[in-house]
Design a protein around this motif. Structure first.
Motif, PDB file in Angstrom:
ATOM      1  N   TYR A 116       1.029  -1.159  -0.063  1.00  0.00           N
ATOM      2  CA  TYR A 116       0.119  -0.032  -0.107  1.00  0.00           C
ATOM      3  C   TYR A 116       0.952   0.730   0.153  1.00  0.00           C
ATOM      4  CZ  TYR A 116      -2.154   3.761   1.744  1.00  0.00           C
ATOM      5  OH  TYR A 116      -3.666   4.936   2.226  1.00  0.00           O
ATOM      6  N   GLU A 117       0.180   2.493  -0.414  1.00  0.00           N
ATOM      7  CA  GLU A 117       1.494   3.321  -0.746  1.00  0.00           C
ATOM      8  C   GLU A 117      -0.378   4.585  -0.407  1.00  0.00           C
ATOM      9  OE1 GLU A 117       4.737   5.657  -4.025  1.00  0.00           O
ATOM     10  OE2 GLU A 117       3.355   3.752  -4.761  1.00  0.00           O
ATOM     11  N   SER A 118       0.781   5.815   0.001  1.00  0.00           N
ATOM     12  CA  SER A 118       0.064   7.430   0.259  1.00  0.00           C
ATOM     13  C   SER A 118       0.217   8.012  -0.029  1.00  0.00           C
ATOM     14  CB  SER A 118      -0.921   6.988   1.565  1.00  0.00           C
ATOM     15  OG  SER A 118      -2.001   8.228   1.728  1.00  0.00           O
ATOM     16  N   PHE A 119      -0.146   9.111  -1.007  1.00  0.00           N
ATOM     17  CA  PHE A 119       0.464  10.538  -1.292  1.00  0.00           C
ATOM     18  C   PHE A 119      -0.245  10.986  -0.190  1.00  0.00           C
ATOM     19  CE2 PHE A 119       0.819   7.127  -4.493  1.00  0.00           C
ATOM     20  CZ  PHE A 119       2.313   6.872  -4.834  1.00  0.00           C
ATOM     21  N   GLY A 120       0.319  11.813   0.520  1.00  0.00           N
ATOM     22  CA  GLY A 120      -0.649  13.062   1.089  1.00  0.00           C
ATOM     23  C   GLY A 120      -1.834  12.672   2.212  1.00  0.00           C
ATOM     24  N   GLU A 121      -1.805  13.616   3.219  1.00  0.00           N
ATOM     25  CA  GLU A 121      -2.890  13.707   4.603  1.00  0.00           C
ATOM     26  C   GLU A 121      -4.406  13.930   3.479  1.00  0.00           C
ATOM     27  OE1 GLU A 121      -4.412  14.698   8.276  1.00  0.00           O
ATOM     28  OE2 GLU A 121      -2.394  15.840   7.592  1.00  0.00           O
ATOM     29  N   ILE A 122      -4.966  12.646   3.414  1.00  0.00           N
ATOM     30  CA  ILE A 122      -6.491  12.992   2.678  1.00  0.00           C
ATOM     31  C   ILE A 122      -7.870  12.142   3.503  1.00  0.00           C
ATOM     32  CG2 ILE A 122      -7.639  12.375   0.717  1.00  0.00           C
ATOM     33  CD1 ILE A 122      -4.887  11.652  -0.572  1.00  0.00           C
ATOM     34  N   HIS A 123      -8.328  13.186   3.339  1.00  0.00           N
ATOM     35  CA  HIS A 123      -9.952  13.189   4.306  1.00  0.00           C
ATOM     36  C   HIS A 123     -11.266  13.977   3.038  1.00  0.00           C
ATOM     37  CE1 HIS A 123      -7.223  14.783   7.962  1.00  0.00           C
ATOM     38  NE2 HIS A 123      -7.972  14.049   8.208  1.00  0.00           N
ATOM     39  N   ALA A 124     -11.795  12.972   2.964  1.00  0.00           N
ATOM     40  CA  ALA A 124     -13.070  12.846   2.191  1.00  0.00           C
ATOM     41  C   ALA A 124     -14.183  12.710   3.320  1.00  0.00           C
ATOM     42  CB  ALA A 124     -12.734  11.987   0.754  1.00  0.00           C
ATOM     43  N   SER A 125     -15.420  12.827   1.931  1.00  0.00           N
ATOM     44  CA  SER A 125     -16.451  12.635   3.087  1.00  0.00           C
ATOM     45  C   SER A 125     -17.222  11.828   2.452  1.00  0.00           C
ATOM     46  CB  SER A 125     -18.133  14.486   3.098  1.00  0.00           C
ATOM     47  OG  SER A 125     -18.694  13.467   2.969  1.00  0.00           O
ATOM     48  N   ILE A 126     -17.602  10.050   2.566  1.00  0.00           N
ATOM     49  CA  ILE A 126     -18.193   9.415   2.101  1.00  0.00           C
ATOM     50  C   ILE A 126     -18.838   8.673   3.987  1.00  0.00           C
ATOM     51  CG2 ILE A 126     -16.355   8.529   0.743  1.00  0.00           C
ATOM     52  CD1 ILE A 126     -14.918   6.375   2.603  1.00  0.00           C
TER      53      ILE A 126
ATOM     54  N   SER B 103      -5.354  12.075  -4.460  1.00  0.00           N
ATOM     55  CA  SER B 103      -5.570  12.762  -4.539  1.00  0.00           C
ATOM     56  C   SER B 103      -5.214  14.311  -5.471  1.00  0.00           C
ATOM     57  CB  SER B 103      -5.833  13.334  -2.938  1.00  0.00           C
ATOM     58  OG  SER B 103      -5.510  14.508  -2.340  1.00  0.00           O
ATOM     59  N   ASP B 104      -6.408  14.872  -5.160  1.00  0.00           N
ATOM     60  CA  ASP B 104      -5.943  16.927  -6.332  1.00  0.00           C
ATOM     61  C   ASP B 104      -6.937  17.406  -5.414  1.00  0.00           C
ATOM     62  OD1 ASP B 104      -8.679  16.600  -7.604  1.00  0.00           O
ATOM     63  OD2 ASP B 104      -7.670  15.678  -9.203  1.00  0.00           O
ATOM     64  N   HIS B 105      -6.769  18.349  -6.282  1.00  0.00           N
ATOM     65  CA  HIS B 105      -7.430  19.655  -4.648  1.00  0.00           C
ATOM     66  C   HIS B 105      -9.723  19.332  -5.154  1.00  0.00           C
ATOM     67  CE1 HIS B 105      -7.779  21.042  -9.492  1.00  0.00           C
ATOM     68  NE2 HIS B 105      -9.043  21.485  -8.548  1.00  0.00           N
ATOM     69  N   LYS B 106     -10.447  18.166  -6.161  1.00  0.00           N
ATOM     70  CA  LYS B 106     -11.308  17.857  -6.024  1.00  0.00           C
ATOM     71  C   LYS B 106     -11.634  16.751  -5.530  1.00  0.00           C
ATOM     72  CE  LYS B 106     -12.336  21.354  -9.389  1.00  0.00           C
ATOM     73  NZ  LYS B 106     -13.392  21.359 -11.074  1.00  0.00           N
ATOM     74  N   ASN B 107     -10.961  15.771  -5.924  1.00  0.00           N
ATOM     75  CA  ASN B 107     -11.001  14.248  -6.111  1.00  0.00           C
ATOM     76  C   ASN B 107      -9.918  13.140  -5.031  1.00  0.00           C
ATOM     77  OD1 ASN B 107     -13.502  14.035  -8.311  1.00  0.00           O
ATOM     78  ND2 ASN B 107     -11.735  15.212  -9.345  1.00  0.00           N
ATOM     79  N   PHE B 108     -10.510  12.467  -4.852  1.00  0.00           N
ATOM     80  CA  PHE B 108      -9.255  11.018  -4.537  1.00  0.00           C
ATOM     81  C   PHE B 108      -9.657  10.254  -5.218  1.00  0.00           C
ATOM     82  CE2 PHE B 108     -12.750  10.307  -1.535  1.00  0.00           C
ATOM     83  CZ  PHE B 108     -12.685   8.642  -2.288  1.00  0.00           C
TER      84      PHE B 108
END
Length: 506
Positions: A383-393, A425-430
Motif C-alpha cells: 500500500y502506498e499513500s500520497f499525502g494526508e487525505i480526508h473525504a466525505s464518504i 488526490s487533487d483539489h477535487k477528487n481522491f
C-alpha cells in the motif's frame, strides 16, 4: 360462571366499540381523500384544439375589424375630399358667374347658372349684394330680403376671408365675390346637406358587417382545420402510446411530423429504448437470480436424495455429504446477502450516511483485514499513500466497495503474486488504484464485468465462491458517491482498477 360470561360480554363490547372507533377514524381519513378526488374531477380542462381555435378566430376577427374600419374611414375621407372639391369647384364657378354678370350691370342674370349649380350639389345657393339684400336664392324663398348674419358681415367687410361650418347635418360655406380691383361686390352662401355622405357611410358600414360575419365564419372553419392540424401529431403519438399499454414499447415513426413534435417523439423513443433495456435487464436479472438461487437448492436436493436412496451408508459419507450441504447453504446465504446489499445500493444518494474520513487510516483498516487472505497464497499486498487525505464518504458502503476490488485481486491472482494499492488526490477528487498480477480479463469481457451475475470464468468463480454480484455492488456504491471506476486488463498480465471519487464536504 356468570362472572366469566359478564367478563366475556364486556370484552366483546370493548372490541365492538374499538372496531367502531377504528371504522369512524377510517371514514374520517377517507373523507378528505374523497373530497380531493371530487375536486380533481371538477377541475376544468381545456383542450389545445379549443384554445388554438379561439385564438385563430379572435385574431381573424380583430384583423378583419381593423381592416374594415381602415377601409371605411379611408372611403369616408375620400368622399369628404371629393365633396369639398365639388363645393370648391362650384363656389369658384359661382364667383366667376357673379363677377361676369355683375360686370354687365345685372347680377340677376346669373340666377339660371346658380340654380343649376345648386341642383348639381343638391343644396342651396344665395347671393347677397353689398347692401345685404339677397339678390339670388336658388330656392326663391329669400330673394329681395335682407340678411345680415354675423358671418356675412365679417366676410363682407373683409374681416374673415371665408367661413366654413357644419351644423344639423348641413355644410355651409360663406365666401366673398371680389372684383378685379379688390373690392367685395357680393357674398355667396353655399348650404349643402351631407345626408348623402352619411347614407353612403351607413350603407358601407352595413355591408361591411355582412362581410365581417362572413369572414369570421370562414375564419372559424379555417381555425378548426388549423387546430386539427396542430394537434394531429399529438393525437397520433397519443394513439400509439395507448396501443403500448400492453407492454410493447415499439419505436414511433416521426416521418411527416412538425419539427417540435418530431424532436419530442425522438425523446420519447429514447425513453422507450431505455425502458426496453431496463425491462430486458430486469427479466435477465430475475432469470439469473432464479438460476443462482436454484442451483444450491438443487445440489442440496441431489445430495439429500443420494443419502436417502442408499442403505447402510458409512458415517464418513454422511459427514462428507453434510459438509457439502452446509457449503451449499453458505453459498445460498452469500447470494441472498449480496442481493440485499445490491438492493440497498440501488436506493440512491439519499441512502448514504456520509462522514468525514481519514482515507489513509480507512485504507489501512481494509488492508489489515484482508492481508491474512493474501498471506494464505503468499500474495504480497502493498500500500502506498500520497499525502494526508480526508473525504466525505459512507464508511460502511465504501469499505464494501474497496474490499470487493482487493478480494477479487486475491481470488483471481496467482500464488506468490502481488497486489499494489495506492491512494492519491487533487483539489477535487481522491483516487484509489488496485493493481494485481492475476489471470487478467479477456478484452471481450471487460465491458460486462460490472453486470449482475456476470462471470468471466464460471467454473473458476464457483471454486473461489463468487456470486457474480461483487463488482456490480462496487460500481453502484461508487456511482452513489458520484464517482467513476475504470478497468484495464490483459489476460495473463493482471488487472488494474482505478476509482475516482469527489472529496465532498469536509
Amino acid at each position: 360462571m356468570k362472572k366469566n360470561r359478564d367478563t366475556v360480554g364486556v370484552e366483546k363490547n370493548k372490541k365492538t366499540s374499538s372496531n367502531a372507533e377504528l371504522q369512524a377514524d377510517k371514514a374520517k381519513d377517507e373523507q378528505p381523500k374523497a373530497s380531493q378526488k371530487s375536486d380533481e374531477g371538477r377541475r376544468f380542462t381545456v383542450s389545445q384544439r379549443l384554445i388554438i381555435s379561439v385564438m385563430v378566430v379572435v385574431c381573424v376577427a380583430v384583423l378583419v375589424y381593423i381592416g374594415l374600419e381602415v377601409v371605411i374611414r379611408s372611403v369616408d375621407a375620400r368622399n369628404e375630399r371629393e365633396f369639398d372639391r365639388r363645393v370648391d369647384s362650384c363656389a369658384d364657378y359661382a364667383v366667376y358667374a357673379v363677377n361676369s354678370y355683375n360686370a354687365d350691370g345685372d347680377m340677376r342674370e346669373a340666377v339660371g347658372d346658380i340654380k343649376t349649380m345648386a341642383y348639381s350639389l343638391s343644396g342651396r345657393i344665395l347671393v347677397i349684394d353689398p347692401g345685404y339684400r339677397v339678390v339670388v336664392d336658388s330656392y326663391d324663398k329669400e330673394t329681395g330680403k335682407y340678411m345680415a348674419d354675423p358671418e356675412v358681415l365679417q366676410v363682407m367687410t373683409g374681416k374673415t376671408p371665408e367661413v366654413s361650418e357644419q351644423y344639423d347635418r348641413v355644410y355651409r360655406k360663406i365666401m366673398p365675390v371680389v372684383d378685379s380691383e379688390g373690392y367685395t361686390d357680393a357674398v355667396i352662401i353655399f348650404a349643402v346637406k351631407i345626408d348623402e355622405l352619411d347614407n353612403y357611410s351607413a350603407g358601407l358600414r352595413h355591408n361591411s358587417m355582412y362581410l365581417f360575419a362572413l369572414v369570421v365564419i370562414l375564419g372559424m372553419v379555417a381555425a378548426y382545420f388549423i387546430a386539427k392540424l396542430s394537434v394531429r401529431d399529438v393525437n397520433r403519438t397519443r394513439g400509439i402510446i395507448e396501443g403500448m399499454k400492453g407492454g410493447s414499447l415499439e419505436q414511433m415513426d416521426t416521418s411527416g411530423m412538425f419539427g417540435e413534435m418530431k424532436a419530442l417523439t425522438k425523446d420519447i423513443n429514447n425513453i422507450f429504448n431505455k425502458a426496453q433495456l431496463l425491462e430486458e435487464s430486469r427479466q435477465e436479472f430475475v432469470s439469473n437470480v432464479s438460476h443462482e438461487l436454484k442451483t444450491p437448492i438443487t445440489s442440496m436436493k441431489v445430495l439429500s436424495e443420494s443419502l436417502l436412496t442408499q442403505s447402510d451408508v458409512p458415517a464418513e459419507m454422511y459427514r462428507e455429504f453434510m459438509e457439502d450441504i452446509v457449503q451449499e447453504i453458505d453459498r445460498e446465504a452469500e447470494i441472498i446477502s449480496d442481493l440485499l446489499t445490491l438492493v440497498k445500493t440501488d436506493k440512491g444518494p439519499d441512502s448514504l450516511n456520509k462522514e468525514s474520513v481519514d482515507m489513509d487510516e480507512f485504507m489501512d483498516l481494509i488492508l489489515k483485514r484482508l492481508r491474512p487472505l493474501a498471506d494464505k497464497r503468499s500474495i504480497q499486498l502493498s500500500y502506498e499513500s500520497f499525502g494526508e487525505i480526508h473525504a466525505s464518504i459512507d464508511k460502511v458502503k465504501f469499505t464494501l466497495a474497496i474490499s470487493n476490488l482487493i478480494e477479487n485481486g486475491i481470488k483471481y491472482n496467482v500464488d506468490g503474486g502481488w497486489i499494489k494499492v495506492s491512494l492519491n488526490s487533487d483539489h477535487k477528487n481522491f483516487y484509489i488504484k488496485v493493481a494485481d498480477s492475476g489471470v487478467g480479463i479477456p478484452e471481450d469481457c471487460i465491458n460486462h464485468i460490472f453486470e449482475r451475475f456476470y462471470r468471466v470464468d464460471k467454473a473458476r468463480s464457483r471454486d473461489t465462491g463468487g456470486t457474480g454480484l461483487g463488482l456490480a455492488i462496487t460500481k453502484n456504491i461508487i456511482i452513489l458517491h458520484k464517482g467513476t471506476i475504470n478497468v484495464y486488463s490483459e489476460p495473463g498480465k493482471g488487472t488494474t482498477f482505478t476509482v475516482r471519487v469527489p472529496l465532498g464536504e469536509q
